[in-house]
Scaffold this active site. Structure first.
Site, short mmCIF file in Angstrom:
data_model
loop_
_atom_site.label_atom_id
_atom_site.label_comp_id
_atom_site.label_asym_id
_atom_site.label_seq_id
_atom_site.Cartn_x
_atom_site.Cartn_y
_atom_site.Cartn_z
N HIS A 1 75.14 28.69 29.07
CA HIS A 1 75.72 28.04 30.25
C HIS A 1 75.29 26.57 30.33
O HIS A 1 76.09 25.69 30.66
CB HIS A 1 75.30 28.77 31.52
CG HIS A 1 76.00 30.07 31.75
ND1 HIS A 1 77.33 30.15 32.07
CD2 HIS A 1 75.55 31.35 31.69
CE1 HIS A 1 77.67 31.43 32.22
NE2 HIS A 1 76.62 32.17 31.99
N THR B 1 71.86 32.17 29.65
CA THR B 1 71.59 31.01 30.50
C THR B 1 71.63 29.72 29.69
O THR B 1 72.17 28.70 30.13
CB THR B 1 70.22 31.16 31.18
OG1 THR B 1 70.22 32.34 31.99
CG2 THR B 1 69.90 29.95 32.04
#
Length: 342
Positions: free
Chosen positions: A43, A40
């Site tokens: 990203h 995450t």
């Protein structure tokens, strides 16, 4: 205090001075010791389509951490100053049907630490006391820093009974490797893990998988034959989010097989639902951890001798975050840790 901030709507992260957070009612203030870099976070650093939609700016990022409690709000009784803690990074509403029924991991109003609320890539972080996990037994700080992804692995691995079962895991990323370690520890007969990265398959071998299979060179059917299996896998864990991985898993399951799916696809893709129906295969989606049953299981597994140390392959002072993120994004690694005590 120093913190890693997603400060602008463009690729990158910035190490900045930001105000130290103040605790609200029912919260605790935690001095961060170590943090783990998650997909995450990659990203968000890249600022891809998902990050653009999910993260409001500016935002202190990060949700995998271990730290020491330095302050508690009035009325907090189950967490004390000096406690070594990790944190459940999904903050729930406490009022919806699932929360009231004790199924907090199914809350429809979940806020993610480091996404919808300032996170743990900082010298200090605040959390509701109800989201804090106190480590009551000794635990290595690097391992404690990755309790969040370890919980994803445990939630996935323990979704179905494993004793004497043949298990297929597609995707030898850090969570897939941890899931493989859990499956072996919990009594699975054969644990086969697949990937196309020789480096990560070698890591998987270090946690004791029965077979680490490079699907760029060999089929899953060949793996079955090598192990003397005749009827397919009983349990599947899809950790890659790759369409071909799920399709191959479905075609290699026994009738009545059960699949837990943690890998998050980037797009919709077709699967052979006729095979799922006629083989009576169960598919179960997994997201996050069960609060806090998974956390109890994690601590007990470590007490019982489960060794996660092979999964941790990189350690950096937080000032070298760019190099740490580059390693994490490169794929030739397991979990990468940032040290906030230096």
């Amino acid at each position: 205090m120093k913190a890693l901030v997603k400060a602008k709507g463009e690729p990158g992260l910035w190490l900045m001075d930001v105000p130290e957070p103040e605790i609200g009612p029912g919260e605790v203030l935690i001095k961060v010791l170590r943090t783990g870099i998650c997909g995450t976070d990659l990203h968000i650093r890249k600022y891809d389509t998902w990050a653009q939609q999910a993260v409001s700016l500016p935002r202190v990022i990060g949700h995998e951490f271990v730290g020491e409690v330095v302050e508690v709000a009035p009325g907090v009784t189950d967490v004390a100053v000096g406690d070594l803690v990790s944190g459940e990074g999904h903050l729930v509403c406490g009022k919806c049907r699932n929360c009231l029924a004790g199924r907090r991991h199914l809350c429809r109003s979940t806020v993610g630490l480091g996404i919808g609320r300032d996170g743990a890539f900082a010298e200090y972080v605040t959390l509701p006391a109800s989201n804090v996990w106190v480590h009551r037994v000794p635990v290595d700080l690097d391992v404690a820093a990755i309790f969040d992804p370890f919980g994803n692995a445990v939630h996935t691995a323990l979704s179905f009974p494993l004793v004497n079962e043949d298990v297929l895991i597609t995707g030898a990323g850090p969570i897939g490797i941890m899931a493989a370690a859990v499956a072996k520890h919990a009594g699975a007969r054969n644990v086969v893990i697949t990937d196309v990265s020789p480096y990560r398959l070698q890591l998987a071998e270090k946690v004791g998988v029965t077979l680490a299979l490079n699907v760029a060179d060999h089929t899953i059917e060949e793996g079955q034959r090598k192990l003397g299996m005749r009827e397919g896998f009983d349990i599947g864990m899809e950790m890659s989010g790759r369409p071909e991985a799920l399709r191959e898993m479905i075609s290699n399951m026994t009738n009545g097989g059960r699949i837990a799916m943690l890998g998050l696809p980037s797009d919709e893709f077709p699967v052979d639902f006729a095979k799922i129906v006629t083989s009576m295969i169960t598919l179960k989606g997994i997201y996050g951890r069960e609060m806090f049953e998974t956390w109890y299981a994690m601590s007990v597994l470590l007490e019982g001798g489960l060794d996660l140390s092979p999964v941790i392959t990189g350690r950096y002072p937080y000032q070298e975050f760019d190099a740490a993120f580059d390693e994490a994004a490169g794929g030739r690694c397991g979990k990468v840790i940032l040290d906030w005590t230096v």
